[in-house]
Design an enzyme around this catalytic site. Sequence first.
Site: not given
Ligand code: MN
Ligand code: MN
Length: 288
Positions: A80, A91, A151, A159, A184, A274
Amino acid sequence: MEDNYEKAGKIAREVLEYGKSLIKKDTLLLDATNKIEAKIFELGAKPAFPVQISMDDIAAHYCAPPDDETVFSNQLVSLDVGVHVDGFIGDNACTIDLSGKNKELTEASRKALDNAIKITQIGTTLSEIGKTIQETIESYGFKPVKNLSGHGLDEYNIHSFPTVPNYDTEDDTKLEKGQIIAIEPFATKGVGLIHEKGLPNVFSINEIKPVRVPFVRQILNKIEEYNGLPFTKRWLGSSLPKVNLALNQFKKLKILKEYPPLVEKENGLVSQAEHTLKVDDKVKVLTL
Ligand code: MN
Ligand code: MN
């Protein structure tokens, strides 16, 4: 003109691809983590959070401590990576199946992400996205992890609103033009729930309070540079005992937030995928 979200998205993707190439049998997780984080700076961005490499039944938030000795062998490895350019965040995440025995599980989260992206447009409801993810993962015979979600993203905030579910929550909140969201999906062989387990190595500070001890002050100054975004012990420069002392102090002052590893409740293997998207007349996947 390319904006900072687009820049961050591109760099996040490039770093993720680079990271994938480092996750190989007989290499050290700590080495890979350090190299991936260095790459973020090399490409002109900063980490939006410490690089996390979570394995097997750990869905998220495993971050190498300074003395980590994990060696890659046959694990199911989720990488991640989040980067930011002046606070604008990209992200993204993927799963690498080192054993070669979990192709379907890896594919389930990836396909769920693809399908969710396909239906995403202005006005799509959060439950429609969740339902698509759930149905895709279940079609492979696995379960979505229900208490993990995508998110919204905002400046220096990883977030924000909305919470993007991985199952049908019947939430009829609609996506709006201009929103930046991360979708995700997590797919698991377990029961589909995670809980916090083990020692945290991802932290954030939610408020700055005065501290007296000089080296603790110094560490807090360093943390202030992250603008509220998460950090890890490896970044704090001092010796590990000093870092631990400082973090304990912050904990006593109630300004430290800890993010322990998130482990599947039945220890089922977990895969993740994601992307970050911009909701617009034509939806743009920023981390492609
Ligand atoms: Mn992530
Ligand atoms: Mn994330």
